[in-house]
Design a protein around this motif. Structure first.
Motif, PDB file in Angstrom:
ATOM      1  N   ASP A 195       4.235   5.604  -8.452  1.00 31.78           N
ATOM      2  CA  ASP A 195       4.804   5.449  -7.112  1.00 31.78           C
ATOM      3  C   ASP A 195       6.218   6.023  -7.061  1.00 31.78           C
ATOM      4  O   ASP A 195       6.976   5.955  -8.042  1.00 31.78           O
ATOM      5  N   ARG A 196       6.561   6.539  -5.892  1.00 26.00           N
ATOM      6  CA  ARG A 196       7.895   7.108  -5.665  1.00 26.00           C
ATOM      7  C   ARG A 196       8.716   6.126  -4.836  1.00 26.00           C
ATOM      8  O   ARG A 196       8.249   5.611  -3.816  1.00 26.00           O
ATOM      9  N   PRO A 205       0.833  -1.205   0.000  1.00 29.93           N
ATOM     10  CA  PRO A 205       0.000   0.000   0.000  1.00 29.93           C
ATOM     11  C   PRO A 205       0.868   1.255   0.000  1.00 29.93           C
ATOM     12  O   PRO A 205       2.081   1.202   0.213  1.00 29.93           O
ATOM     13  N   GLY A 206       0.219   2.387  -0.218  1.00 27.84           N
ATOM     14  CA  GLY A 206       0.945   3.651  -0.212  1.00 27.84           C
ATOM     15  C   GLY A 206       1.579   3.938  -1.553  1.00 27.84           C
ATOM     16  O   GLY A 206       1.740   3.054  -2.397  1.00 27.84           O
ATOM     17  N   ARG A 207       1.963   5.199  -1.745  1.00 32.90           N
ATOM     18  CA  ARG A 207       2.536   5.622  -3.018  1.00 32.90           C
ATOM     19  C   ARG A 207       4.006   5.986  -2.907  1.00 32.90           C
ATOM     20  O   ARG A 207       4.612   6.394  -3.892  1.00 32.90           O
ATOM     21  N   GLU A 208       4.588   5.863  -1.715  1.00 31.60           N
ATOM     22  CA  GLU A 208       6.026   6.066  -1.548  1.00 31.60           C
ATOM     23  C   GLU A 208       6.603   4.855  -0.838  1.00 31.60           C
ATOM     24  O   GLU A 208       6.071   4.396   0.173  1.00 31.60           O
ATOM     25  N   HIS A 209       7.707   4.337  -1.375  1.00 34.05           N
ATOM     26  CA  HIS A 209       8.324   3.128  -0.844  1.00 34.05           C
ATOM     27  C   HIS A 209       9.780   3.441  -0.489  1.00 34.05           C
ATOM     28  O   HIS A 209      10.566   3.828  -1.363  1.00 34.05           O
ATOM     29  N   ARG A 210      10.118   3.266   0.783  1.00 32.36           N
ATOM     30  CA  ARG A 210      11.477   3.520   1.261  1.00 32.36           C
ATOM     31  C   ARG A 210      12.167   2.183   1.505  1.00 32.36           C
ATOM     32  O   ARG A 210      11.672   1.353   2.269  1.00 32.36           O
ATOM     33  N   THR A 227      10.556   8.201  -9.577  1.00 27.88           N
ATOM     34  CA  THR A 227       9.129   7.909  -9.704  1.00 27.88           C
ATOM     35  C   THR A 227       8.942   6.972 -10.887  1.00 27.88           C
ATOM     36  O   THR A 227       9.431   7.247 -11.992  1.00 27.88           O
ATOM     37  N   GLY A 246       5.637  -1.979  -7.081  1.00 28.15           N
ATOM     38  CA  GLY A 246       4.853  -0.765  -6.928  1.00 28.15           C
ATOM     39  C   GLY A 246       3.940  -0.570  -8.122  1.00 28.15           C
ATOM     40  O   GLY A 246       3.752  -1.475  -8.941  1.00 28.15           O
TER      41      GLY A 246
END
Length: 352
Positions: A128-129, A85-90, A171, A124
């Motif tokens: 997504d970033r 989930p989410g649009r940023e992945h670290r 991105t 992703g």
């Protein structure tokens, strides 16, 4: 050999059962790899000479396709986890060196991301970033090149020295099954020693399935036992074994599992560094094929089917199908010399 291995013997020839290295071809001596010479193609950007430490002393290890792994063997889980989930992945990728088994009885010194061969599979969506921290705990310069990114290579893909780190931000603007790898010179040696992985960017409106797997194919140009891959062999594309997910033939000993009628998607990335693949599952016909960011075949095209997914190095895609009946289904590259050298395995399919 697990039950169902007979099907692979029939496909790959008696040499697989007998343990011959190349489907009956006798083992041949390889010329030693290059030595330290100051050649820029042998040196990393921080001046580390690969020719000096690639393991040219001693005979290279030999892969025996008929050998079985020992009791400590654990297969790499090929199950692909759902899109996070989410649009940023670290993500943190830490470069480390270790000796590991890459085929039954064969150990090599590998360079890896996060102690994994291949590195962790990232996933992703378009838009997504990704914020990736690369940490170098190795003994030479390393880097990372995400084929899913569109960035200036001299900035984010640059090599960093041991003890350094950098942040790589991008991105994902296009969907596909992409490779990532170390691009430090000579890249063929860094990839050949294990510095690669897959990053999957889901196509928009990706259909749900019952199960997903990911297979990353790569070659092994074996150096001495416990040594690094032979750089000279990698330059000449002389490889000794071919793997799905970093270990030759592992899914012959630990088959993947499925049930009849379940919708199955298999993502495949060819990490090379040099050999193509033609991925095939015996006893099935693919009704969906997605390759290099585009659908080649969709399930609503009821008149057509596909038998393989052909990929050159640094290409990727997926296939979809359903197993028609319980049983044992070989999966392999239809480039049979490479299937004999380890790029093969089994699905064990149970009734639903």
């Amino acid at each position: 050999m697990v039950a169902g291995g007979l099907a692979l013997v029939l496909l790959l020839g008696a040499a697989y059962a007998a343990g011959d290295r190349f489907a009956g071809e006798p083992a041949t001596a390889h010329a030693p790899g290059p030595t330290a010479s100051g050649d820029p193609h042998l040196d990393t950007e921080d001046g580390h000479d690969h020719g000096a430490h690639e393991g040219t002393e001693g005979e290279p290890a030999v892969y025996d396709p008929g050998a079985a792994p020992g009791p400590q063997f654990r297969a790499r889980d090929a199950t692909l986890t759902p899109t996070p989930p989410g649009r940023e992945h670290r993500i943190t990728l830490t470069v480390r060196e270790s000796v590991r088994e890459v085929a039954p009885g064969v150990r090599q010194r590998t360079w890896t991301y996060n102690d994994m061969l291949p590195g962790p599979t990232l996933r992703g969506r378009v838009g997504d970033r990704f914020v990736v921290t690369l940490v170098n705990e190795g003994s030479t310069g390393h880097s990372v090149d995400f084929h899913a990114s569109q960035v200036a290579p001299n900035a984010q893909m640059r090599s960093i020295k041991p003890g350094e780190q950098l942040t790589y931000t991008f991105t994902a603007q296009r969907a596909g099954a992409f490779m990532y790898h170390c691009g430090s010179a000579p890249a063929v040696h860094h990839i050949g020693n294990g510095m690669f992985g897959a990053i999957i960017i889901d196509p928009p409106r990706l259909a749900p399935v019952d199960q997903e797997f990911v297979l990353v194919q790569s070659e092994l140009a074996l150096g001495p036992q416990d040594g690094l891959a032979r750089l000279g062999k990698l330059y000449r594309a002389e490889y000794d074994a071919v793997t799905f997910n970093g270990y030759a033939g592992q899914y012959r000993f630990a088959p993947l599992t499925a049930t009849t009628g379940s919708r199955t998607r298999i993502w495949v990335v060819d990490a090379g560094p040099s050999a193509p693949t033609s991925f095939h599952v015996v006893g099935t016909v693919f009704d969906t094929v997605y390759k290099e960011g585009a659908y080649v075949l969709r399930p609503d095209d009821t008149s057509g089917g596909a038998q393989s997914l052909d990929l050159a190095p640094a290409q990727g895609g997926f296939v979809e199908f359903a197993f028609p009946a319980p049983g044992e289904y070989p999966m392999l590259t239809h480039r049979f010399a490479d299937a004999t050298r380890g790029a093969s395995g089994l699905f064990q399919v149970a009734p639903r």
